[in-house]
Design a protein around this motif. Structure first.
Motif, PDB file in Angstrom:
ATOM      1  N   ARG A  36      51.648  33.842  34.647  1.00  0.00           N
ATOM      2  CA  ARG A  36      50.838  32.903  35.413  1.00  0.00           C
ATOM      3  C   ARG A  36      49.548  33.612  35.833  1.00  0.00           C
ATOM      4  O   ARG A  36      49.580  34.771  36.238  1.00  0.00           O
ATOM      5  CB  ARG A  36      51.623  32.440  36.646  1.00  0.00           C
ATOM      6  CG  ARG A  36      50.953  31.360  37.459  1.00  0.00           C
ATOM      7  CD  ARG A  36      51.882  30.883  38.548  1.00  0.00           C
ATOM      8  NE  ARG A  36      53.063  30.247  37.995  1.00  0.00           N
ATOM      9  CZ  ARG A  36      53.122  28.987  37.593  1.00  0.00           C
ATOM     10  NH1 ARG A  36      52.045  28.229  37.684  1.00  0.00           N
ATOM     11  NH2 ARG A  36      54.235  28.475  37.106  1.00  0.00           N
ATOM     12  N   THR A  37      48.447  32.904  35.734  1.00  0.00           N
ATOM     13  CA  THR A  37      47.174  33.505  36.097  1.00  0.00           C
ATOM     14  C   THR A  37      47.004  33.494  37.612  1.00  0.00           C
ATOM     15  O   THR A  37      47.161  32.459  38.263  1.00  0.00           O
ATOM     16  CB  THR A  37      46.017  32.744  35.435  1.00  0.00           C
ATOM     17  OG1 THR A  37      46.182  32.809  34.009  1.00  0.00           O
ATOM     18  CG2 THR A  37      44.683  33.354  35.816  1.00  0.00           C
ATOM     19  N   ILE A  38      46.700  34.647  38.169  1.00  0.00           N
ATOM     20  CA  ILE A  38      46.511  34.815  39.611  1.00  0.00           C
ATOM     21  C   ILE A  38      45.012  34.876  39.869  1.00  0.00           C
ATOM     22  O   ILE A  38      44.307  35.725  39.311  1.00  0.00           O
ATOM     23  CB  ILE A  38      47.212  36.101  40.092  1.00  0.00           C
ATOM     24  CG1 ILE A  38      48.707  36.015  39.764  1.00  0.00           C
ATOM     25  CG2 ILE A  38      46.983  36.325  41.580  1.00  0.00           C
ATOM     26  CD1 ILE A  38      49.441  37.327  39.907  1.00  0.00           C
ATOM     27  N   SER A  39      44.532  33.976  40.695  1.00  0.00           N
ATOM     28  CA  SER A  39      43.076  33.847  40.884  1.00  0.00           C
ATOM     29  C   SER A  39      42.434  35.147  41.351  1.00  0.00           C
ATOM     30  O   SER A  39      41.315  35.478  40.931  1.00  0.00           O
ATOM     31  CB  SER A  39      42.773  32.720  41.869  1.00  0.00           C
ATOM     32  OG  SER A  39      43.407  32.962  43.119  1.00  0.00           O
ATOM     33  N   ALA A  40      43.143  35.902  42.195  1.00  0.00           N
ATOM     34  CA  ALA A  40      42.583  37.154  42.713  1.00  0.00           C
ATOM     35  C   ALA A  40      42.433  38.217  41.631  1.00  0.00           C
ATOM     36  O   ALA A  40      41.722  39.213  41.833  1.00  0.00           O
ATOM     37  CB  ALA A  40      43.448  37.686  43.849  1.00  0.00           C
ATOM     38  N   LEU A  41      43.103  38.025  40.490  1.00  0.00           N
ATOM     39  CA  LEU A  41      43.048  39.007  39.415  1.00  0.00           C
ATOM     40  C   LEU A  41      42.137  38.586  38.269  1.00  0.00           C
ATOM     41  O   LEU A  41      42.054  39.279  37.260  1.00  0.00           O
ATOM     42  CB  LEU A  41      44.464  39.258  38.862  1.00  0.00           C
ATOM     43  CG  LEU A  41      45.542  39.684  39.852  1.00  0.00           C
ATOM     44  CD1 LEU A  41      46.839  40.030  39.110  1.00  0.00           C
ATOM     45  CD2 LEU A  41      45.093  40.874  40.680  1.00  0.00           C
ATOM     46  N   ARG A  42      41.425  37.504  38.433  1.00  0.00           N
ATOM     47  CA  ARG A  42      40.608  36.992  37.332  1.00  0.00           C
ATOM     48  C   ARG A  42      39.307  37.765  37.149  1.00  0.00           C
ATOM     49  O   ARG A  42      38.837  37.932  36.030  1.00  0.00           O
ATOM     50  CB  ARG A  42      40.295  35.508  37.546  1.00  0.00           C
ATOM     51  CG  ARG A  42      41.487  34.592  37.382  1.00  0.00           C
ATOM     52  CD  ARG A  42      41.055  33.132  37.479  1.00  0.00           C
ATOM     53  NE  ARG A  42      40.244  32.748  36.360  1.00  0.00           N
ATOM     54  CZ  ARG A  42      40.698  32.156  35.252  1.00  0.00           C
ATOM     55  NH1 ARG A  42      41.993  31.911  35.137  1.00  0.00           N
ATOM     56  NH2 ARG A  42      39.894  31.832  34.286  1.00  0.00           N
TER      57      ARG A  42
END
Length: 329
Positions: free
Chosen positions: A21-27
Motif C-alpha cells: 500500500r502506498t503511504i503518502s508520507a513516503l511518496r
C-alpha cells in the motif's frame, strides 16, 4: 513456494496483499524516521519495494529492515492455485475429457433448440414449447457449468513485442490455451489494463483469485481471460506475481528471445515454462534459448494459431504444472 511474508500472515495471501500500500508520507523526499519505524515487518518489506515511494523512502525502509536484523528477501505474494497435485493425476482428462465435451454439447444444443422454438412458435404449441424448454434448460446448464467450473488452471502467457505475432498468438490462446482455464497475459510494454500503482497491483492480484468472476469473463471472450501490462517501475513486481501464482507459464519467443527470460531464469522458474514461437521464427527462438544456456523444446504455432506437435505441447504443459505443484508440496 510461499514467501516468509505470506507464511507470517497466517497463510492468508489477502492479508499480506494489503501491505503493498502506498503511504503518502513516503511518496516524496526523505520521510520522517517515525513514519518508517511504525511499520510492521511485512509492511516495511513492501514499503522498501513499492515503486510509488520515493527512492529515499525505499532506502530508509531497507535500512530499517537491516536494523531489525530481518532478511532483505524480496516482498512477494502468491495467489493460490485452484488446482492441486492430486488433480493433475487425471492428466489431460482434467482439461480435455468429458466435462469439456459436455460443455461443447450444451453450447451447441442451447441455441439450436431456442431457435427451433422460435421457428415453431406459430406451429403446434406443444412442439414449440418442448423445443424452447430443451434449449432453455441447456442454456442454463451451460452457463452454470462454465460459471461454476471448480478446477481451472491459471496459465500465464508472456507476450512478445513483435506485432506480427499478436493475432496468431490470440488465436493460439483461444484454441490451444483456453481449455486449460484462466489465461493471463503480460505484455512487454504499456497497453490495455495497465498496472501503474499499488492500488492497481492489489486489484489485479485479487482478480486472479476470483474464480467465479474469471469463469464468467471466459464466457464473454475468446481472448485472454485477463490481459495485463505494467509501467516500467511495476513490471518486475507484476511479473513475479504471475510467475508465483500460475500453474504453467507460456513464454513466447517470437522476438528471437523474451524480455522476461532473464527474470524467469533468476527466479528458477524455467521448469515451469513452456516455450513457443510463431511459425517461421523457430530457429531464432531456439538460438535465444541456447545463448541463455537452456535447452527446452520450442513449440511453433501457425499463423492461424494452431499449435504444431500438439500432443507434445500438451505433455509439456502437464509437466510444467506438475513442476509447479511439486514445488508447492
Amino acid at each position: 513456494m510461499k514467501s516468509s511474508d505470506q507464511a507470517d500472515s497466517g497463510g492468508d495471501w489477502r492479508v499480506q496483499l494489503q501491505d503493498m500500500r502506498t503511504i503518502s508520507a513516503l511518496r516524496a523526499g526523505s520521510p520522517h524516521p517515525d513514519e518508517v519505524e511504525r511499520l510492521s515487518d511485512r509492511a516495511l518489506r513492501a514499503a522498501s519495494l513499492n515503486p510509488d515511494h520515493s527512492e529515499e523512502a525505499r532506502a530508509a525502509a531497507a535500512e530499517a529492515l537491516r536494523a531489525r536484523r530481518l532478511s532483505a528477501e524480496p516482498w512477494r505474494v502468491q495467489v493460490p492455485s485452484f488446482l492441486g497435485a492430486r488433480d493433475l493425476e487425471r492428466s489431460d482428462a482434467l482439461f480435455f475429457g468429458w466435462p469439456r465435451k459436455l460443455r461443447g454439447g450444451l453450447a451447441l444444443v442451447a441455441p439450436l433448440a431456442l431457435a427451433a422454438g422460435v421457428v415453431f412458435a406459430f406451429g403446434p404449441w406443444a412442439v414449440s414449447a418442448a423445443l424452447f424448454g430443451v434449449g432453455f434448460a441447456a442454456l442454463v446448464l451451460w452457463v452454470g457449468w462454465l460459471a461454476l467450473r471448480l478446477k481451472p488452471a491459471r496459465v500465464c502467457v508472456v507476450r512478445p513485442a513483435l506485432r506480427a505475432a499478436r493475432a496468431p498468438l490470440r488465436s493460439a490462446v483461444a484454441g490451444e490455451l483456453r481449455p486449460y482455464g484462466h489465461v493471463v497475459s503480460l505484455a512487454s510494454g504499456v497497453e490495455g489494463l495497465v498496472v501503474k500503482s499499488a492500488a492497481d497491483y492489489r486489484a489485479r492480484a485479487l482478480e486472479l483469485g476470483n474464480r467465479l468472476a474469471l469463469n464468467l469473463a471466459n464466457m464473454g471472450t475468446r481472448r485472454e481471460t485477463l490481459a495485463l501490462s505494467a509501467s516500467d517501475a511495476w513490471r518486475p513486481l507484476v511479473l513475479n506475481l504471475l510467475l508465483d501464482s500460475s500453474d504453467a507459464i507460456v513464454v513466447d519467443l517470437s522476438d528471437g528471445g523474451s524480455w522476461a527470460l532473464a527474470a524467469i531464469q533468476a527466479e528458477g522458474a524455467v521448469r515451469r515454462c513452456v516455450f513457443v514461437a510463431l511459425w517461421g521464427r523457430l530457429e531464432e527462438a531456439q538460438a535465444a534459448l541456447r545463448d541463455a544456456g537452456l535447452s527446452p523444446r520450442v513449440f511453433p504455432y501457425a499463423p492461424d494459431g494452431e499449435m504444431q506437435r500438439r500432443p507434445l505441447f500438451r505433455a509439456a504443459m502437464l509437466e510444467a504444472m506438475r513442476a509447479t505443484h511439486a514445488a508447492d508440496a
